[in-house]
Write a protein that holds these residues in place. Sequence first.
Motif, PDB file in Angstrom:
ATOM      1  N   ARG A 225       0.821  -1.211   0.000  1.00 53.91           N
ATOM      2  CA  ARG A 225       0.000   0.000   0.000  1.00 53.91           C
ATOM      3  C   ARG A 225       0.854   1.259   0.000  1.00 53.91           C
ATOM      4  O   ARG A 225       0.558   2.234  -0.703  1.00 53.91           O
ATOM      5  CB  ARG A 225      -0.923  -0.015   1.224  1.00 53.91           C
ATOM      6  N   LYS A 229       1.132   4.073  -3.078  1.00 52.16           N
ATOM      7  CA  LYS A 229       0.874   5.494  -2.865  1.00 52.16           C
ATOM      8  C   LYS A 229       2.056   6.333  -3.356  1.00 52.16           C
ATOM      9  O   LYS A 229       1.881   7.391  -3.960  1.00 52.16           O
ATOM     10  CB  LYS A 229       0.610   5.745  -1.386  1.00 52.16           C
ATOM     11  N   LYS A 284      -0.470  10.562   3.604  1.00 52.77           N
ATOM     12  CA  LYS A 284      -1.704  10.498   2.801  1.00 52.77           C
ATOM     13  C   LYS A 284      -2.324   9.103   2.875  1.00 52.77           C
ATOM     14  O   LYS A 284      -3.569   8.965   2.885  1.00 52.77           O
ATOM     15  CB  LYS A 284      -1.422  10.907   1.356  1.00 52.77           C
ATOM     16  N   LEU A 285      -1.496   8.069   2.914  1.00 54.15           N
ATOM     17  CA  LEU A 285      -2.018   6.706   3.066  1.00 54.15           C
ATOM     18  C   LEU A 285      -2.757   6.568   4.379  1.00 54.15           C
ATOM     19  O   LEU A 285      -3.875   6.019   4.423  1.00 54.15           O
ATOM     20  CB  LEU A 285      -0.858   5.710   2.996  1.00 54.15           C
ATOM     21  N   GLN A 287      -4.066   8.950   6.196  1.00 55.03           N
ATOM     22  CA  GLN A 287      -5.238   9.814   6.217  1.00 55.03           C
ATOM     23  C   GLN A 287      -6.410   9.182   5.455  1.00 55.03           C
ATOM     24  O   GLN A 287      -7.572   9.391   5.823  1.00 55.03           O
ATOM     25  CB  GLN A 287      -4.881  11.180   5.609  1.00 55.03           C
ATOM     26  N   GLU A 288      -6.086   8.400   4.426  1.00 56.81           N
ATOM     27  CA  GLU A 288      -7.142   7.702   3.671  1.00 56.81           C
ATOM     28  C   GLU A 288      -7.692   6.518   4.465  1.00 56.81           C
ATOM     29  O   GLU A 288      -8.830   6.106   4.283  1.00 56.81           O
ATOM     30  CB  GLU A 288      -6.588   7.211   2.337  1.00 56.81           C
TER      31      GLU A 288
END
Length: 289
Positions: A225, A229, A284-285, A287-288
């Motif tokens: 993952r 990203k 960002k990973l 936060q998603e």
Amino acid sequence: RLRRTGWLEETPGSYEGEASLAFVPEVAPLLEAHYEQGAGAGYVSSGAATVRNSTDLPDSEVAAEMMQTLPFQVELNSAEPQVLIMHTHTTETYELEEKNWCDPNFTARSTDNSRNMIAVGAEIARVLNEAGICTIQDTTLHDYPSYNGSYEKSNATVRNYLAQYPSIKVVLDVHRDAIQTQDGTRYAPAANINGMRAAQVMIICGADVDGNLPNFKQNLRFAARWQAKMAQLYPGLARPVLFDYRYYNQDLTTGSLLIEMGGHANTLEEAKYSARLVGDALAKLFQEG
């Protein structure tokens, strides 16, 4: 600055008109390299990136595991640490300026924390903290004064942090690679990201051997993952994930990975730039979710 003339160079002597012979070490070539994502058998797609499957597990089994959700949930804006950044080989360092040669006697190690892996890890930690992901960094010199036993020392360090902060979900062991051929040529893995040269990075995820990494598949999900990203946000930054029979203390959490930030032929600034990029992709990973 060395003027290469073999092993001997004329230098001014003590008296007018006299010259002496000074010993000058040979220099070795320093070249840039860019590593693309892999294709075909042994490479498993992860979005725009790939995982290099160097295990005996079928590619199909690896791919199925990589599609699963993250095995942990990072709490945003928490006062409790969620991420630990540490360095088993803390004194690893880089070139300090761009050039096309290197001193073959340069060991690429330093106890100066402004020049070694602590400086690189600090950039990742800063980006994560600014994104609301509470991150702490350990600055122990696990490989100094003795390189032997570094992983045993860092194992104890991580266990102490996990006991003190059970909130930690992710442990990142931040290193740098060393790519060198037998003739002494050193290679700097690099990519152009937004007009700047960045040190290419590589995530390493260990696989289980006789029960030493019972949670290795969960770590693999995380590696895939994060890699995907990075490939989405910063194409070319990451080399393929290495999924292999390595240990690296990755049994301690379900979010334990090792990441190589460039190599000993990259500059420190290139590695610090990449640290900001991988930190941004990781933020960002998380936060998603």
